[in-house]
Design a protein around this motif. Sequence first.
Motif, PDB file in Angstrom:
ATOM      1  N   LEU A 242      -2.744  19.555 -29.035  1.00  0.00           N
ATOM      2  CA  LEU A 242      -1.746  19.122 -28.532  1.00  0.00           C
ATOM      3  C   LEU A 242      -0.334  19.460 -29.342  1.00  0.00           C
ATOM      4  O   LEU A 242       0.398  20.056 -28.773  1.00  0.00           O
ATOM      5  CB  LEU A 242      -1.613  17.664 -28.137  1.00  0.00           C
ATOM      6  N   LYS A 243      -0.348  19.083 -30.606  1.00  0.00           N
ATOM      7  CA  LYS A 243       0.546  19.592 -31.487  1.00  0.00           C
ATOM      8  C   LYS A 243       0.914  20.886 -31.560  1.00  0.00           C
ATOM      9  O   LYS A 243       1.806  21.172 -32.018  1.00  0.00           O
ATOM     10  CB  LYS A 243       0.298  18.730 -33.052  1.00  0.00           C
ATOM     11  N   LYS A 244      -0.335  21.753 -31.693  1.00  0.00           N
ATOM     12  CA  LYS A 244       0.067  23.185 -31.820  1.00  0.00           C
ATOM     13  C   LYS A 244       0.510  23.748 -30.751  1.00  0.00           C
ATOM     14  O   LYS A 244       1.537  24.299 -30.731  1.00  0.00           O
ATOM     15  CB  LYS A 244      -1.216  23.873 -31.972  1.00  0.00           C
ATOM     16  N   GLY A 245       0.257  23.181 -29.195  1.00  0.00           N
ATOM     17  CA  GLY A 245       0.814  23.502 -28.109  1.00  0.00           C
ATOM     18  C   GLY A 245       2.161  23.349 -28.110  1.00  0.00           C
ATOM     19  O   GLY A 245       3.210  24.016 -27.537  1.00  0.00           O
ATOM     20  N   LEU A 246       2.753  22.083 -28.465  1.00  0.00           N
ATOM     21  CA  LEU A 246       3.982  21.672 -28.482  1.00  0.00           C
ATOM     22  C   LEU A 246       4.839  22.425 -29.375  1.00  0.00           C
ATOM     23  O   LEU A 246       6.004  22.717 -29.027  1.00  0.00           O
ATOM     24  CB  LEU A 246       4.274  20.196 -28.793  1.00  0.00           C
ATOM     25  N   SER A 247       4.256  22.553 -30.673  1.00  0.00           N
ATOM     26  CA  SER A 247       5.276  23.591 -31.545  1.00  0.00           C
ATOM     27  C   SER A 247       5.333  25.061 -30.838  1.00  0.00           C
ATOM     28  O   SER A 247       6.610  25.430 -30.905  1.00  0.00           O
ATOM     29  CB  SER A 247       4.200  23.735 -32.782  1.00  0.00           C
ATOM     30  N   LEU A 248       4.416  25.537 -30.371  1.00  0.00           N
ATOM     31  CA  LEU A 248       4.362  26.975 -29.790  1.00  0.00           C
ATOM     32  C   LEU A 248       5.513  26.808 -28.346  1.00  0.00           C
ATOM     33  O   LEU A 248       6.235  27.763 -28.237  1.00  0.00           O
ATOM     34  CB  LEU A 248       3.024  27.572 -29.209  1.00  0.00           C
ATOM     35  N   GLY A 249       5.402  25.623 -27.735  1.00  0.00           N
ATOM     36  CA  GLY A 249       6.132  25.334 -26.799  1.00  0.00           C
ATOM     37  C   GLY A 249       7.698  25.369 -27.109  1.00  0.00           C
ATOM     38  O   GLY A 249       8.765  25.992 -26.262  1.00  0.00           O
ATOM     39  N   VAL A 250       7.883  24.719 -28.350  1.00  0.00           N
ATOM     40  CA  VAL A 250       9.159  24.688 -28.771  1.00  0.00           C
ATOM     41  C   VAL A 250       9.777  25.984 -29.371  1.00  0.00           C
ATOM     42  O   VAL A 250      11.044  26.560 -28.949  1.00  0.00           O
ATOM     43  CB  VAL A 250       9.287  23.909 -30.188  1.00  0.00           C
ATOM     44  N   LEU A 251       8.850  26.807 -29.548  1.00  0.00           N
ATOM     45  CA  LEU A 251       9.186  28.024 -30.144  1.00  0.00           C
ATOM     46  C   LEU A 251       9.602  28.784 -28.814  1.00  0.00           C
ATOM     47  O   LEU A 251      10.727  29.668 -28.807  1.00  0.00           O
ATOM     48  CB  LEU A 251       8.101  28.867 -30.875  1.00  0.00           C
ATOM     49  N   GLY A 252       8.815  28.865 -27.849  1.00  0.00           N
ATOM     50  CA  GLY A 252       9.145  29.746 -26.645  1.00  0.00           C
ATOM     51  C   GLY A 252      10.381  28.965 -26.136  1.00  0.00           C
ATOM     52  O   GLY A 252      11.291  29.874 -25.366  1.00  0.00           O
ATOM     53  N   VAL A 253      10.573  28.013 -26.066  1.00  0.00           N
ATOM     54  CA  VAL A 253      11.924  27.275 -25.360  1.00  0.00           C
ATOM     55  C   VAL A 253      12.998  27.645 -25.903  1.00  0.00           C
ATOM     56  O   VAL A 253      14.136  28.275 -25.467  1.00  0.00           O
ATOM     57  CB  VAL A 253      11.871  25.749 -25.295  1.00  0.00           C
TER      58      VAL A 253
ATOM     59  N   LYS B  82       0.663  30.418 -24.529  1.00  0.00           N
ATOM     60  CA  LYS B  82      -0.238  29.721 -25.500  1.00  0.00           C
ATOM     61  C   LYS B  82       0.100  28.193 -25.642  1.00  0.00           C
ATOM     62  O   LYS B  82      -1.132  27.535 -25.582  1.00  0.00           O
ATOM     63  CB  LYS B  82      -0.021  30.632 -26.741  1.00  0.00           C
ATOM     64  N   GLY B  83       1.049  27.823 -25.645  1.00  0.00           N
ATOM     65  CA  GLY B  83       1.451  26.396 -25.932  1.00  0.00           C
ATOM     66  C   GLY B  83       1.036  25.759 -24.745  1.00  0.00           C
ATOM     67  O   GLY B  83       0.481  24.601 -24.635  1.00  0.00           O
ATOM     68  N   LEU B  84       1.325  26.241 -23.459  1.00  0.00           N
ATOM     69  CA  LEU B  84       0.777  25.405 -22.378  1.00  0.00           C
ATOM     70  C   LEU B  84      -0.621  25.445 -22.136  1.00  0.00           C
ATOM     71  O   LEU B  84      -1.073  24.335 -21.883  1.00  0.00           O
ATOM     72  CB  LEU B  84       1.218  26.327 -21.020  1.00  0.00           C
ATOM     73  N   ALA B  85      -1.341  26.639 -22.464  1.00  0.00           N
ATOM     74  CA  ALA B  85      -2.570  26.501 -22.645  1.00  0.00           C
ATOM     75  C   ALA B  85      -3.335  25.461 -23.311  1.00  0.00           C
ATOM     76  O   ALA B  85      -4.433  24.787 -23.189  1.00  0.00           O
ATOM     77  CB  ALA B  85      -3.471  28.053 -22.850  1.00  0.00           C
ATOM     78  N   LEU B  86      -2.866  25.509 -24.712  1.00  0.00           N
ATOM     79  CA  LEU B  86      -3.414  24.375 -25.677  1.00  0.00           C
ATOM     80  C   LEU B  86      -3.080  23.037 -25.492  1.00  0.00           C
ATOM     81  O   LEU B  86      -3.751  22.148 -25.598  1.00  0.00           O
ATOM     82  CB  LEU B  86      -2.647  24.932 -27.198  1.00  0.00           C
ATOM     83  N   GLY B  87      -1.648  22.650 -25.154  1.00  0.00           N
ATOM     84  CA  GLY B  87      -1.338  21.361 -24.915  1.00  0.00           C
ATOM     85  C   GLY B  87      -1.363  20.825 -23.546  1.00  0.00           C
ATOM     86  O   GLY B  87      -1.273  19.566 -23.264  1.00  0.00           O
ATOM     87  N   GLY B  88      -1.569  21.648 -22.604  1.00  0.00           N
ATOM     88  CA  GLY B  88      -1.488  21.154 -21.097  1.00  0.00           C
ATOM     89  C   GLY B  88      -0.231  21.565 -20.642  1.00  0.00           C
ATOM     90  O   GLY B  88       0.762  21.271 -20.887  1.00  0.00           O
TER      91      GLY B  88
ATOM     92  N   VAL C  26       3.294  19.873 -22.292  1.00  0.00           N
ATOM     93  CA  VAL C  26       4.057  20.781 -22.891  1.00  0.00           C
ATOM     94  C   VAL C  26       5.463  21.266 -22.223  1.00  0.00           C
ATOM     95  O   VAL C  26       6.335  21.570 -22.779  1.00  0.00           O
ATOM     96  CB  VAL C  26       3.054  22.080 -23.362  1.00  0.00           C
ATOM     97  N   SER C  27       5.032  21.184 -21.021  1.00  0.00           N
ATOM     98  CA  SER C  27       6.389  21.689 -20.063  1.00  0.00           C
ATOM     99  C   SER C  27       7.599  20.717 -20.326  1.00  0.00           C
ATOM    100  O   SER C  27       8.874  21.279 -20.374  1.00  0.00           O
ATOM    101  CB  SER C  27       5.941  21.692 -18.621  1.00  0.00           C
TER     102      SER C  27
END
Length: 302
Positions: free
Chosen positions: A4-15, A237-243, A247-248
């Motif tokens: 979840l934390k990795k997914g959120l981190s990647l999500g922030v990068l993407g955003v 990748k963030g959506l896949a890891l964190g849901g 993550v959205s």
Amino acid sequence: MNSLKKGLSLGVLGVTIFALTLPMTRLAVGTPDAPLMSGMFIAFGRAVVAGVLSGLLLWWGKAPLPPRDTWGPLVLVALGVVFGFPLFTSIAMRHVEAVHASVMVGVLPLATAVVGAFLNRQRPSTAFWVCALAGTALVVAFAILRSGHNDLSLQMADVLLLLAMACAAVGYGHGGRLSQRMRAEYVICWALVIALPINLPLAVWQFPEHNLPASAWAAFAYVSVFSMWLGFFAWYKGLALGGTVRVSQVQLLQPFLGMLFAVPILGERLDAVTVGFGVAVIATVFIGRRMPVQTVVKGAPA
């Protein structure tokens, strides 16, 4: 770092990468008084550049063909984020400032969560839906307030932006789900390659016939390489890891980042009404992401 934390981190990068999309698009299309690239060229052209890069990456990585049952979802990803979102936003951005459009983006996190919940057989709570409706109502109210009309009507540019948010939500939802089965970067790559035979002739048809400033081409390069390609590597990748549903919600950062980027890049100004609506929309998203989401067990009563 857990998933979840990795997914959120990647999500922030993407955003963060995506937050520059609207200011850069505005820089490339210009204004009604000083038009530059056409919105159609930006939409089709950026997909061509990213599609060629995708083909090279798939070839270099010796990527296998996607399983047959993924082609339908890949087409939906292409329709959502390769065609729909770029086309609607690129046309709209000549007629609205990036600060204005950034407020409209505020509804995207809940829209993506709704799509993700449907695809992953999850049942958001009633409070979640209340937040989703409240956030949408705020965005529509802001658009009407800024339309300058007295008949409670929306500008066509605002309608296009809302359609773009719907397209992005569909593309994000299906892309996040596919990223649980495929490498995240391959999801957007295959979607772009699938769309390339359509985008290439359309981009050639719309290619600018007059000289344009370097700033317009630099902005086009950004939306082609980062917004249309690299940003999705981190995002899917963030959506896949964190849901997708969870993550959205990091997209709640995107409106504010978009506003902040628009000030130095475009020289736009923030006013109290815009910031106020932005804060209100993000507050509904923040509350909504804290609402419970229940996974529906197959065969269980609805």
